[in-house]
Design a protein around this motif. Structure first.
Motif, PDB file in Angstrom:
ATOM      1  N   LEU A  40      45.312  29.704  31.738  1.00 53.34           N
ATOM      2  CA  LEU A  40      46.224  30.860  31.779  1.00 53.34           C
ATOM      3  C   LEU A  40      45.890  31.773  32.955  1.00 53.34           C
ATOM      4  CD1 LEU A  40      46.610  31.906  28.027  1.00 53.34           C
ATOM      5  CD2 LEU A  40      48.373  30.951  29.525  1.00 53.34           C
ATOM      6  N   LEU A  41      44.600  32.018  33.169  1.00 57.50           N
ATOM      7  CA  LEU A  41      44.194  32.868  34.290  1.00 57.50           C
ATOM      8  C   LEU A  41      44.652  32.256  35.611  1.00 57.50           C
ATOM      9  CD1 LEU A  41      40.604  33.837  33.109  1.00 57.50           C
ATOM     10  CD2 LEU A  41      42.513  35.416  33.438  1.00 57.50           C
ATOM     11  N   GLU A  42      44.456  30.952  35.755  1.00 58.54           N
ATOM     12  CA  GLU A  42      44.869  30.275  36.991  1.00 58.54           C
ATOM     13  C   GLU A  42      46.379  30.304  37.164  1.00 58.54           C
ATOM     14  OE1 GLU A  42      43.032  26.393  36.937  1.00 58.54           O
ATOM     15  OE2 GLU A  42      41.048  27.250  37.345  1.00 58.54           O
ATOM     16  N   GLU A  43      47.090  30.127  36.059  1.00 57.65           N
ATOM     17  CA  GLU A  43      48.550  30.124  36.089  1.00 57.65           C
ATOM     18  C   GLU A  43      49.099  31.489  36.529  1.00 57.65           C
ATOM     19  OE1 GLU A  43      51.795  30.061  32.554  1.00 57.65           O
ATOM     20  OE2 GLU A  43      50.272  28.479  32.455  1.00 57.65           O
ATOM     21  N   HIS A  44      48.442  32.582  36.091  1.00 59.41           N
ATOM     22  CA  HIS A  44      48.924  33.933  36.391  1.00 59.41           C
ATOM     23  C   HIS A  44      48.307  34.526  37.658  1.00 59.41           C
ATOM     24  CE1 HIS A  44      51.420  34.684  32.875  1.00 59.41           C
ATOM     25  NE2 HIS A  44      50.531  34.015  32.171  1.00 59.41           N
ATOM     26  N   ALA A  45      47.437  33.787  38.311  1.00 58.39           N
ATOM     27  CA  ALA A  45      46.775  34.304  39.516  1.00 58.39           C
ATOM     28  C   ALA A  45      47.644  34.106  40.749  1.00 58.39           C
ATOM     29  CB  ALA A  45      45.431  33.601  39.711  1.00 58.39           C
ATOM     30  N   ASN A  46      47.454  35.024  41.715  1.00 58.13           N
ATOM     31  CA  ASN A  46      48.060  34.808  43.018  1.00 58.13           C
ATOM     32  C   ASN A  46      47.365  33.606  43.650  1.00 58.13           C
ATOM     33  OD1 ASN A  46      49.987  37.003  43.297  1.00 58.13           O
ATOM     34  ND2 ASN A  46      48.204  38.353  43.232  1.00 58.13           N
ATOM     35  N   LYS A  47      48.103  32.869  44.477  1.00 57.83           N
ATOM     36  CA  LYS A  47      47.560  31.644  45.068  1.00 57.83           C
ATOM     37  C   LYS A  47      47.347  31.825  46.573  1.00 57.83           C
ATOM     38  CE  LYS A  47      48.412  29.346  41.153  1.00 57.83           C
ATOM     39  NZ  LYS A  47      48.729  30.364  40.206  1.00 57.83           N
ATOM     40  N   ASP A  48      46.353  31.087  47.090  1.00 58.61           N
ATOM     41  CA  ASP A  48      46.117  31.112  48.535  1.00 58.61           C
ATOM     42  C   ASP A  48      47.031  30.096  49.218  1.00 58.61           C
ATOM     43  OD1 ASP A  48      45.017  28.565  48.199  1.00 58.61           O
ATOM     44  OD2 ASP A  48      42.930  29.259  48.346  1.00 58.61           O
ATOM     45  N   ALA A  49      46.853  29.900  50.506  1.00 62.51           N
ATOM     46  CA  ALA A  49      47.716  29.006  51.277  1.00 62.51           C
ATOM     47  C   ALA A  49      47.672  27.574  50.748  1.00 62.51           C
ATOM     48  CB  ALA A  49      47.312  29.041  52.750  1.00 62.51           C
ATOM     49  N   ASP A  50      46.562  27.173  50.153  1.00 59.24           N
ATOM     50  CA  ASP A  50      46.429  25.815  49.612  1.00 59.24           C
ATOM     51  C   ASP A  50      46.923  25.696  48.168  1.00 59.24           C
ATOM     52  OD1 ASP A  50      45.229  25.000  51.999  1.00 59.24           O
ATOM     53  OD2 ASP A  50      43.224  25.550  51.282  1.00 59.24           O
ATOM     54  N   GLY A  51      47.445  26.798  47.626  1.00 60.95           N
ATOM     55  CA  GLY A  51      47.941  26.770  46.254  1.00 60.95           C
ATOM     56  C   GLY A  51      46.850  26.939  45.206  1.00 60.95           C
ATOM     57  N   LYS A  52      45.650  27.330  45.655  1.00 56.08           N
ATOM     58  CA  LYS A  52      44.530  27.548  44.725  1.00 56.08           C
ATOM     59  C   LYS A  52      44.522  29.014  44.288  1.00 56.08           C
ATOM     60  CE  LYS A  52      41.782  23.680  45.672  1.00 56.08           C
ATOM     61  NZ  LYS A  52      42.708  22.635  45.362  1.00 56.08           N
ATOM     62  N   PRO A  53      44.100  29.280  43.040  1.00 61.00           N
ATOM     63  CA  PRO A  53      44.042  30.668  42.581  1.00 61.00           C
ATOM     64  C   PRO A  53      43.071  31.488  43.434  1.00 61.00           C
ATOM     65  CG  PRO A  53      43.518  29.132  40.781  1.00 61.00           C
ATOM     66  CD  PRO A  53      43.644  28.338  42.024  1.00 61.00           C
ATOM     67  N   ILE A  54      43.462  32.721  43.731  1.00 62.39           N
ATOM     68  CA  ILE A  54      42.598  33.617  44.498  1.00 62.39           C
ATOM     69  C   ILE A  54      41.617  34.293  43.538  1.00 62.39           C
ATOM     70  CG2 ILE A  54      42.528  35.688  45.945  1.00 62.39           C
ATOM     71  CD1 ILE A  54      45.400  34.909  46.889  1.00 62.39           C
ATOM     72  N   ILE A  55      40.318  34.212  43.860  1.00 57.95           N
ATOM     73  CA  ILE A  55      39.274  34.812  43.036  1.00 57.95           C
ATOM     74  C   ILE A  55      38.438  35.732  43.917  1.00 57.95           C
ATOM     75  CG2 ILE A  55      37.265  34.369  41.572  1.00 57.95           C
ATOM     76  CD1 ILE A  55      38.460  31.593  40.974  1.00 57.95           C
ATOM     77  N   ASN A  56      38.346  37.004  43.511  1.00 62.94           N
ATOM     78  CA  ASN A  56      37.524  37.983  44.224  1.00 62.94           C
ATOM     79  C   ASN A  56      36.465  38.512  43.267  1.00 62.94           C
ATOM     80  OD1 ASN A  56      39.174  37.922  46.611  1.00 62.94           O
ATOM     81  ND2 ASN A  56      40.673  39.174  45.511  1.00 62.94           N
ATOM     82  N   ASP A  57      35.200  38.483  43.676  1.00 65.63           N
ATOM     83  CA  ASP A  57      34.096  38.967  42.829  1.00 65.63           C
ATOM     84  C   ASP A  57      34.173  38.381  41.412  1.00 65.63           C
ATOM     85  OD1 ASP A  57      33.139  40.587  44.909  1.00 65.63           O
ATOM     86  OD2 ASP A  57      34.492  42.221  44.323  1.00 65.63           O
ATOM     87  N   TYR A  76      39.873  36.720  38.760  1.00 67.63           N
ATOM     88  CA  TYR A  76      41.123  36.164  39.262  1.00 67.63           C
ATOM     89  C   TYR A  76      42.014  37.301  39.747  1.00 67.63           C
ATOM     90  CZ  TYR A  76      40.134  31.519  37.405  1.00 67.63           C
ATOM     91  OH  TYR A  76      39.581  30.284  37.170  1.00 67.63           O
ATOM     92  N   ASP A  77      42.701  37.093  40.860  1.00 74.02           N
ATOM     93  CA  ASP A  77      43.653  38.049  41.404  1.00 74.02           C
ATOM     94  C   ASP A  77      44.983  37.822  40.667  1.00 74.02           C
ATOM     95  OD1 ASP A  77      45.112  39.828  42.923  1.00 74.02           O
ATOM     96  OD2 ASP A  77      45.184  38.556  44.709  1.00 74.02           O
ATOM     97  N   ILE A  78      45.203  38.596  39.624  1.00 78.57           N
ATOM     98  CA  ILE A  78      46.352  38.395  38.730  1.00 78.57           C
ATOM     99  C   ILE A  78      47.594  39.082  39.289  1.00 78.57           C
ATOM    100  CG2 ILE A  78      47.227  38.762  36.383  1.00 78.57           C
ATOM    101  CD1 ILE A  78      44.825  36.781  36.593  1.00 78.57           C
ATOM    102  N   LYS A  79      48.716  38.335  39.311  1.00 75.43           N
ATOM    103  CA  LYS A  79      49.946  38.908  39.849  1.00 75.43           C
ATOM    104  C   LYS A  79      50.734  39.711  38.826  1.00 75.43           C
ATOM    105  CE  LYS A  79      52.190  34.420  39.408  1.00 75.43           C
ATOM    106  NZ  LYS A  79      52.128  33.165  40.077  1.00 75.43           N
ATOM    107  N   ASP A  80      50.694  39.331  37.551  1.00 76.05           N
ATOM    108  CA  ASP A  80      51.442  40.047  36.522  1.00 76.05           C
ATOM    109  C   ASP A  80      50.557  40.202  35.280  1.00 76.05           C
ATOM    110  OD1 ASP A  80      53.153  41.006  34.580  1.00 76.05           O
ATOM    111  OD2 ASP A  80      54.762  39.572  34.984  1.00 76.05           O
ATOM    112  N   MET A  81      49.858  41.337  35.236  1.00 73.31           N
ATOM    113  CA  MET A  81      48.891  41.578  34.162  1.00 73.31           C
ATOM    114  C   MET A  81      49.563  41.595  32.784  1.00 73.31           C
ATOM    115  SD  MET A  81      45.802  41.596  34.475  1.00 73.31           S
ATOM    116  CE  MET A  81      44.264  42.062  33.775  1.00 73.31           C
ATOM    117  N   ALA A  82      50.766  42.163  32.683  1.00 70.79           N
ATOM    118  CA  ALA A  82      51.461  42.248  31.394  1.00 70.79           C
ATOM    119  C   ALA A  82      51.761  40.854  30.850  1.00 70.79           C
ATOM    120  CB  ALA A  82      52.745  43.059  31.536  1.00 70.79           C
TER     121      ALA A  82
END
Length: 143
Positions: free
Chosen positions: A52-69, A72-78
């Motif tokens: 679910l976290l990966e599904e809702h995360a913003n993706k990088d150029a390769d389509g992988k979820p963006i993770i900072n610290d 997951y960099d979530i695009k829609d928290m709600a």
């Protein structure tokens, strides 16, 4: 009593509670079986949560979820919250058959510890388990 249901969000507190009870022989053996079932479900829950976290995360150029610290960099928290709440409410269902004796034994364990004093989360999880194992209901499983 043919079945017990444990919500995903109650798996870890249930494992911790059961693990801390002083039990011997048959009761200890069935506690181990019960904890093993909970741990199997917990692994699946953690896999589903990561998905679910990966599904809702913003993706990088390769389509992988963006993770900072490690977050997951979530695009829609709600939307993520809604999906996680739904996942947390899903239940592990343990039905009779091969599990009948385990269910009966764990119920006896809960009855055995009903005069103990519990606080906080321990109290909450004990009450929850008594409810799930129908400790207060009379029937063939009460000895």
């Amino acid at each position: 009593m043919a079945k017990v249901e444990i919500e995903n969000q109650k798996l870890i507190p249930t494992v911790n509670f059961m693990y801390n009870l002083k039990l011997a022989r048959k009761q200890s053996r069935f506690r181990r079986h019960f904890i093993n079932l909970l741990n199997e479900r917990l692994k699946r829950y953690e896999d589903d949560r990561k998905e679910l976290l990966e599904e809702h995360a913003n993706k990088d150029a390769d389509g992988k979820p963006i993770i900072n610290d490690n977050q997951y960099d979530i695009k829609d928290m709600a939307a993520l919250d809604k999906d996680l709440k739904e996942l947390n409410k899903e239940k592990l269902v343990i039905e009779g058959g091969d599990n009948r004796e385990m269910i009966r034994t764990i119920k006896q364990v809960l009855i055995k510890f009903e005069n103990e004093e519990y606080e906080g989360q321990e109290s909450e999880i004990y009450d929850y388990l008594c409810e799930q194992f129908k400790v207060d209901e009379e029937g063939e499983d009460n000895e």
